[in-house]
Design an enzyme around this catalytic site. Sequence first.
Site, PDB file in Angstrom:
ATOM      1  CE1 TYR A  80      25.054  48.707  43.118  1.00 11.90           C
ATOM      2  CE2 TYR A  80      24.535  47.996  41.012  1.00 11.90           C
ATOM      3  CZ  TYR A  80      25.365  48.827  41.763  1.00 11.90           C
ATOM      4  OH  TYR A  80      26.222  49.819  41.291  1.00 11.90           O
TER       5      TYR A  80
ATOM      6  CB  SER B 288      31.513  50.752  40.342  1.00 10.59           C
ATOM      7  OG  SER B 288      32.588  50.339  41.155  1.00 10.59           O
ATOM      8  CE  LYS B 289      26.065  43.976  40.987  1.00 11.31           C
ATOM      9  NZ  LYS B 289      25.520  43.302  39.896  1.00 11.31           N
ATOM     10  NE  ARG B 290      33.815  43.223  42.179  1.00 16.26           N
ATOM     11  CZ  ARG B 290      34.847  42.389  41.977  1.00 16.26           C
ATOM     12  NH1 ARG B 290      36.043  42.876  41.628  1.00 16.26           N
ATOM     13  NH2 ARG B 290      34.653  41.159  42.143  1.00 16.26           N
ATOM     14  CG  ASP B 291      33.575  51.458  44.974  1.00 10.12           C
ATOM     15  OD1 ASP B 291      34.615  50.873  45.531  1.00 10.12           O
ATOM     16  OD2 ASP B 291      33.428  51.873  43.749  1.00 10.12           O
TER      17      ASP B 291
END
Length: 451
Positions: free
Chosen positions: A14, A219-222
């Site tokens: 990503y 981070s990635k999930r945010d």
Amino acid sequence: MKPRVRFAPSPTGYLHIGGARTALFNWLFARHTGGTFVLRIEDTDAARNSQAAVDVILNGLRWLGLNWDEGPLTADATGASQGERGPYFQSQRKENYQRRAEALLSRGLAYEHDGAIKFKMTREPITIPDLVVGNVVRPLTDREEQDPDWVLVRSDGQPVFHFVNVVDDLEMGITHVIRGEDHLSNTAKHIALFRAFGVEPPKYAHIPLILNRDGSKMSKRDQGASLTTYLEEGFLPEAVNNYLCLLGWSPKDNTEKLSLADVIDRFDLPQILRHNAKFDFEKLVWLQGEYCRDLPPERFYELAVHAFAKAGVDTNQFATGYVKAALDTCRGKIKTFAELPAYAGFYFHEEITYDPEAAPKSFVVENKPRVEKLLAAFGNLATFDAASIEAALKTTAAELGVKVGVLIHPTRLAVTGHPHGPSLYHLLEVLGKARAIQRLERALGPEGFGK
RNA sequence: GACCCUAUGGUCUAGCGGUUAGGACACCUCCCUUUCACGGAGGUAGCCCGGGUUCGAUUCCCGGUAGGGUCGCCA
């Protein structure tokens, strides 16, 4: 000498919004100065890499319009590239790193330890001249005091990030390193390495980080952290670029809406802010709405059709003229294309579900005879265009002695299912007399007023 | 723990010793209007704290506090 800058992402699957902004700032600096923008893929971690992961990066940059002057042409590490300083995939530069490691070894600037190669780090504080932050003096931390030397090449033969990063920047002739502030402290290592190779380090510009609304690291999930989200949710790259420019950089004259061409003109490193910025999704949406409203019709149709397709509605099953007329009633009304299927779905399916909150207010008994009278008036219309519809509705309202809103609200609900939407007169015209009457009749039945 | 960076309304920011502290998003009120949106007019809300320097500090210096970053055989 013209500046040479680079964006060097690691293909993790990503593209972080902060990474996208780093790429943008590098690109802007290159375009502003007439320099060269290099794209280098840091795919040293073989376990995590894939062509799909590289494609995410390439597609993201292409979508934003950040074209690179040197770098890969495809996601294939062994594939074609443009530029004279390749390969542009670190996985293809093994010999370079080996040669550089041996050079340091032979000159006594590095040594073997437990099968790894370690760099003899200076014990003295290093001054990092930074174009954004100023001179930063970076002494050793207490842990580094114990052992200031650090690993260049792992015992399994894999070179580490700090090493390959410097070797590549050196060999690719990078003059300005523009990157996230998370690398500021590590820059001491990089400067020491450049000196060990006998060359002056490039100029550094560390840009502030993008944080979540609560101040935590993104981070990635945010929410909103991945650039791909914006691409898929129907955002416009010009809006995303514009918003990203305004995070950590300012044109200083209160201008909010700037084209990339404007920013290229005005962008420079000293104007970059020094403090981190929190990501404000609402403001991005506002800018998106600004750009969305000014979209040329063809591009609006294209993006709208895509949004419907994504929601499972195939607008190609309808006549082109009908689709365009329907979409035209939505222009200037929506901000993001993701909201379009809910906003205008009533054009493309006959099953209208009445808004549960609006229905009890509009479908009241006293309105039933009024809507019946309006239905009759519509039935008598020879031409069912917006002007005639408006006239009929207003005449009916006048005859009933009520405000037009009394007729408009239940009619809108009957025909679209929603309390809000496009101009009622225009949407009725697009829907056509037969379907309008059909939907009004249904609303007058047990599912609407009947309840 | 050590070191580094940072600090203007809820958010993004302008300001670079003297300003009624400006703009934008968001929020609230009103106007326009067939709804929503747009547009227009208002409004609420800010210089982290404490010391200095100075005639005068949001602005310069120091300290504190808070947030962020780094100190890996991750990138």
